[in-house]
Design a protein around this motif. Structure first.
Motif, PDB file in Angstrom:
ATOM      1  N   UNK A  84     -71.758  10.746  20.203  1.00 22.38           N
ATOM      2  CA  UNK A  84     -71.455  11.739  19.174  1.00 22.38           C
ATOM      3  C   UNK A  84     -70.284  12.633  19.570  1.00 22.38           C
ATOM      4  N   UNK A  85     -70.151  12.942  20.856  1.00 13.43           N
ATOM      5  CA  UNK A  85     -69.034  13.775  21.288  1.00 13.43           C
ATOM      6  C   UNK A  85     -67.696  13.062  21.134  1.00 13.43           C
ATOM      7  N   UNK A  86     -67.682  11.776  21.442  1.00 14.32           N
ATOM      8  CA  UNK A  86     -66.421  11.028  21.432  1.00 14.32           C
ATOM      9  C   UNK A  86     -66.024  10.555  20.038  1.00 14.32           C
ATOM     10  N   UNK A  87     -67.008  10.261  19.190  1.00 14.67           N
ATOM     11  CA  UNK A  87     -66.696   9.658  17.891  1.00 14.67           C
ATOM     12  C   UNK A  87     -67.386  10.414  16.752  1.00 14.67           C
ATOM     13  N   UNK A  88     -67.484  11.709  16.844  1.00 12.24           N
ATOM     14  CA  UNK A  88     -68.225  12.473  15.840  1.00 12.24           C
ATOM     15  C   UNK A  88     -67.587  12.378  14.462  1.00 12.24           C
ATOM     16  N   UNK A  89     -66.281  12.484  14.414  1.00  9.38           N
ATOM     17  CA  UNK A  89     -65.605  12.506  13.117  1.00  9.38           C
ATOM     18  C   UNK A  89     -65.321  11.121  12.561  1.00  9.38           C
ATOM     19  N   UNK A  90     -65.334  10.105  13.416  1.00 11.23           N
ATOM     20  CA  UNK A  90     -65.035   8.742  12.959  1.00 11.23           C
ATOM     21  C   UNK A  90     -66.276   7.926  12.651  1.00 11.23           C
ATOM     22  N   UNK A 125     -70.710  20.846  13.922  1.00  5.03           N
ATOM     23  CA  UNK A 125     -70.476  21.619  12.705  1.00  5.03           C
ATOM     24  C   UNK A 125     -69.056  21.470  12.187  1.00  5.03           C
ATOM     25  N   UNK A 126     -68.166  20.914  12.996  1.00  7.78           N
ATOM     26  CA  UNK A 126     -66.801  20.677  12.543  1.00  7.78           C
ATOM     27  C   UNK A 126     -66.690  19.451  11.643  1.00  7.78           C
ATOM     28  N   UNK A 127     -67.742  18.650  11.586  1.00  8.51           N
ATOM     29  CA  UNK A 127     -67.685  17.407  10.816  1.00  8.51           C
ATOM     30  C   UNK A 127     -67.576  17.706   9.323  1.00  8.51           C
ATOM     31  N   UNK A 128     -66.780  16.926   8.591  1.00  4.03           N
ATOM     32  CA  UNK A 128     -66.643  17.135   7.135  1.00  4.03           C
ATOM     33  C   UNK A 128     -67.810  16.524   6.364  1.00  4.03           C
ATOM     34  N   UNK A 129     -69.007  16.911   6.716  1.00  2.00           N
ATOM     35  CA  UNK A 129     -70.216  16.395   6.071  1.00  2.00           C
ATOM     36  C   UNK A 129     -71.133  17.587   5.786  1.00  2.00           C
ATOM     37  N   UNK A 131     -73.960  17.869   4.053  1.00  2.00           N
ATOM     38  CA  UNK A 131     -75.396  17.639   4.252  1.00  2.00           C
ATOM     39  C   UNK A 131     -75.762  17.696   5.727  1.00  2.00           C
ATOM     40  N   UNK A 132     -74.906  17.130   6.571  1.00  5.09           N
ATOM     41  CA  UNK A 132     -75.171  17.168   8.015  1.00  5.09           C
ATOM     42  C   UNK A 132     -75.105  18.597   8.531  1.00  5.09           C
ATOM     43  N   UNK A 133     -74.136  19.376   8.086  1.00  2.00           N
ATOM     44  CA  UNK A 133     -74.015  20.758   8.564  1.00  2.00           C
ATOM     45  C   UNK A 133     -75.230  21.591   8.148  1.00  2.00           C
ATOM     46  N   UNK A 134     -75.703  21.396   6.918  1.00  3.44           N
ATOM     47  CA  UNK A 134     -76.901  22.126   6.475  1.00  3.44           C
ATOM     48  C   UNK A 134     -78.121  21.721   7.289  1.00  3.44           C
ATOM     49  N   UNK A 171     -60.901  27.565  15.261  1.00  8.36           N
ATOM     50  CA  UNK A 171     -59.918  27.424  14.191  1.00  8.36           C
ATOM     51  C   UNK A 171     -60.468  26.658  12.996  1.00  8.36           C
ATOM     52  N   UNK A 172     -61.523  25.900  13.212  1.00  4.32           N
ATOM     53  CA  UNK A 172     -62.124  25.163  12.109  1.00  4.32           C
ATOM     54  C   UNK A 172     -62.924  26.130  11.242  1.00  4.32           C
ATOM     55  N   UNK A 173     -62.596  26.278   9.962  1.00  3.01           N
ATOM     56  CA  UNK A 173     -63.305  27.263   9.133  1.00  3.01           C
ATOM     57  C   UNK A 173     -64.776  26.912   8.906  1.00  3.01           C
ATOM     58  N   UNK A 174     -65.098  25.616   8.881  1.00  2.00           N
ATOM     59  CA  UNK A 174     -66.490  25.223   8.643  1.00  2.00           C
ATOM     60  C   UNK A 174     -67.375  25.619   9.818  1.00  2.00           C
ATOM     61  N   UNK A 175     -66.896  25.345  11.031  1.00  2.00           N
ATOM     62  CA  UNK A 175     -67.688  25.670  12.213  1.00  2.00           C
ATOM     63  C   UNK A 175     -67.856  27.175  12.374  1.00  2.00           C
TER      64      UNK A 175
END
Length: 734
Positions: A84-90, A125-129, A131-134, A171-175
């Motif tokens: 998850x650390x290495x490929x969280x966004x992909x 929390x930086x992920x563009x998802x 449902x996952x962030x909630x 810097x990520x607004x979502x996180x």
């Protein structure tokens, strides 16, 4: 052992069930599945963006039974964390959710440290998802709350807080937004309700460059906590207080004036009981934990002036700044000219701006600073060119500001505003009278003599404070009533005087400092003892000069004055004052006994005695009686509230329009006393005939159409002809 026709490797749910029943018997099958997981993981890392359902099934299977083979699954959580650390966004969203759920299962079984997992989830929390962030937010809050359920782990909390504080600067607004939401939610759940959390939100969140983080932080200081209401609370104590107040004000002779006073006492007790039951409107304690409120207020005001945010965000800044100024008694003089620019009737959300001006007022603000605000309100709102609602709102806002800073009002302006007490619109009239009532309590000398009203006992005892002056109570206010003897009050409806016990003072000059006695026998014994001591002293000191005799004369005169004043206060005849004896027969008091006035006696009583609940009830009733004595309807003095209610400014007294149902009810009520319905012609005899005009109303319109035509307006030419014919006819008749 080799099993023939073994279908367990292909049926993971069945294997999972068997392993939980008997782990030792199926260890070989689990080891086979775990090796298959490692090989599949190596293949998946080559292309992590593709979905692999078989890997999902293996991950969930191992997570369900990992507690049965902890030595084999020792590195299993770390494999998922690294992935998850290495490929969280992909990662594919389905695969990513599967790995997160597997880690939560391992965390619930204590197979992975909480700190490592929470740090990973904060990074996710930086992920563009969304449902996952909630989902992660809910788990983080629940997990931290469960960890602090029995006892707070201060070391773990400190580590997590430091990590979360760094996430606020991300810097990520979502996180950053999710981090501040988690901190606020943990504060509201009383998990991280410490000053450290509040000050980080104040110093980092309120000045964040991300608007969403800034707004969430400002809302944190504008929120409210709902207090738990106890449904079992009863009003029995208030009823007892009400009965005591009514019985204590009863007298022998019943008059209209005393009846009005009893009704006033009743209303005051009911209001006081309601005020005690209701929770305070502003009870959110986060703003009280700020270490440097002056610096925060100045920083927010500077950010407000230099920023270019939308109007709603500016209102939040003004609200927080005004609360900081009012609660912490800050000095920010440039705030008032800034807010004065928005005080216009056509301004959007102008009532809230007036609310902020009232919240930013306190007794330490100089009157010269707030006076321009009041003049602006008077010039823009309280003028007859505006509607009555606008005028009432301006007067209400003026009252709220002056209730927190009475010295801000000038005498000339106050007398001008007081003239609206006779305005034709009720809303303006009531608002002006509320302002007059305020200054009757605070500074009656500023009002015109006819507006000051009749002074109550409570007003007479109140001292007018100058700027910056603080009145410290030396004793419990109203404790003087405890110096009088009290007896049980008969709650029956008798006409006997219930105040016959008042006016008898209790001796508080005990040499040993003991409690005050309330019995009659003890007082008589004390008096007899004092007389014996006086006789002994007279025999021993017969050769003294006339100084002692003059002192004793003055003391006896003071005693006579006290007895006469107490007999005047109560409506019951007292014992007649003793006549002045010759100087040679005067008795001198011993040196240990001191004659105390009422104030000193109350102070001595508070220092030598612990008050009971009954004592405080008597004090409350005495204060209520003082507030209504010699007045018709005088409200009790209100404490300064931290939060200004918007309803107090928007409070407009006006008769609202009836809807259809209410109109029908009023129509039906009006018909009750009527003898008959319909048209009444006023005939004395109902059987007599009617006139042609009355008969005309019941005829068909076609029959009376020619009559209606005659009512058409004549033209100017026809009027000329009719007038000419009329004049010729009159001339011929002459």
């Amino acid at each position: 052992m080799v099993r023939h026709n073994n279908q367990l490797p292909d049926n993971l749910p069945q294997l999972q069930n068997l392993i939980k029943r008997d782990p030792e018997s199926y260890k070989e099958e689990f080891s086979q599945q775990y090796r298959h997981f490692l090989s599949s993981l190596e293949v998946f890392e080559l292309n992590p963006s593709n979905e692999n359902k078989s890997l999902d099934e293996l991950v969930m299977f191992i997570a369900q039974v990992a507690q049965c083979y902890p030595d084999v699954c020792l590195q299993f959580p770390q494999h998922l964390v690294d992935l998850l650390k290495n490929h969280a966004t992909t990662l594919d969203p389905q695969m990513r959710n599967c790995f997160v759920k597997a880690l939560i299962l391992l965390r619930n079984k204590n197979l992975i440290p909480a700190l490592d997992l929470l740090e990973l989830f904060f990074q996710l929390l930086r992920c563009p998802d969304k449902n996952l962030r909630t989902f992660l937010q809910n788990h983080i809050i629940t997990d931290i709350k469960n960890m602090n359920a029995k006892h707070k782990d201060m070391k773990l909390n400190s580590t997590l807080q430091n990590f979360m504080y760094s996430m606020l600067k991300d810097t990520n607004p979502r996180a950053a937004k999710m981090s501040v939401d988690i901190m606020i939610e943990l504060y509201k759940k009383n998990v991280w309700n410490d000053p450290k959390t509040v000050n980080v939100i104040a110093t980092v969140g309120c000045f964040s460059k991300i608007t969403k983080v800034q707004v969430a932080s400002l809302k944190f200081f504008l929120g409210h906590d709902e207090e738990d209401k106890d449904p079992d609370e009863s009003g029995s104590e208030d009823e007892v207080d009400l009965k005591s107040a009514l019985m204590s004000n009863r007298v022998n002779k019943k008059t209209k004036k005393r009846k009005k006073q009893l009704e006033a006492v009743k209303k005051q007790v009911v209001k006081a009981s309601k005020k005690k039951k209701n929770a305070e409107p502003f009870n959110f304690s986060g703003i009280h934990y700020i270490h440097n409120p002056q610096g925060l207020a100045e920083g927010l005001f500077k950010q407000l002036q230099s920023g270019n945010e939308r109007f709603e965000v500016k209102l939040m800044h003004l609200d927080v700044i005004s609360r900081l100024i009012g609660i912490h008694d800050l000095f920010l003089f440039s705030f008032y000219p800034y807010i004065t620019r928005f005080i216009q009737p056509h301004q959007r959300q102008v009532t809230r701006i007036l609310q902020f001006a009232a919240q930013a007022s306190h007794e330490l603000v100089p009157g010269d600073v707030l006076e321009p605000v009041l003049k602006t309100i008077a010039n823009n709102f309280i003028t007859e060119r505006n509607s009555s609602d606008v005028m009432a709102i301006g007067l209400n806002a003026t009252r709220e500001i002056c209730s927190r800073c009475p010295l801000a009002m000038g005498e000339e302006l106050l007398r001008d505003l007081a003239m609206y007490k006779a305005y034709k619109e009720k809303s303006v009239m009531m608002a002006a009278r509320s302002l007059i009532m305020l200054y009757r309590e605070q500074l009656p000398a500023m009002l015109h003599k006819k507006d000051r009203g009749r002074q109550t006992e409570a007003q007479a005892e109140r001292k007018i404070k100058e700027y910056g002056e603080v009145h410290a109570h030396e004793s419990v206010p109203g404790a003087e009533v405890l110096l009088k003897k009290s007896k049980t009050i008969d709650l029956g409806d008798s006409d006997d005087d219930s105040d016959s016990n008042d006016g008898q003072w209790v001796d508080v000059s005990d040499s040993e400092g003991g409690p005050v006695s309330d019995g009659d026998d003890d007082d008589e014994e004390d008096e007899s003892d004092e007389e014996e001591d006086d006789d002994d002293d007279d025999e021993e000191e017969e050769d003294d000069s006339g100084e002692d005799e003059e002192e004793s004369d003055e003391e006896s005169e003071n005693e006579e004055e006290e007895e006469t004043t107490t007999s005047k206060k109560s409506n019951v005849p007292k014992k007649s004052a003793t006549k002045k004896e010759p100087k040679e027969k005067k008795q001198k008091l011993p040196k240990e006994v001191k004659l105390l006035n009422e104030k000193e006696a109350a102070q001595e009583l508070a220092l030598t005695r612990i008050f009971t609940d009954e004592d405080f009830k008597r004090i409350d009733m005495a204060n209520i009686k003082k507030a209504v004595t010699n007045s018709r309807k005088r409200p009790l003095e209100k404490d300064k509230a931290e939060f200004v209610k918007l309803d107090n400014i928007e409070m407009i007294y006006k008769k609202r329009k009836h809807d259809k149902d209410s109109r029908l009810e009023t129509v039906k009520e009006g018909r009750k006393d009527r003898e008959r319905f319909g048209y009444k012609d006023g005939r004395k005899n109902e059987n007599c005939s009617t006139t042609n005009r009355e008969k005309r109303k019941g005829k068909n319109f076609i029959m009376m159409r020619h009559k209606a035509r005659g009512k058409v307006k004549k033209s100017f030419k026809d009027k000329q002809k009719a007038l000419r014919d009329h004049l010729l006819k009159q001339k011929k008749m002459k």
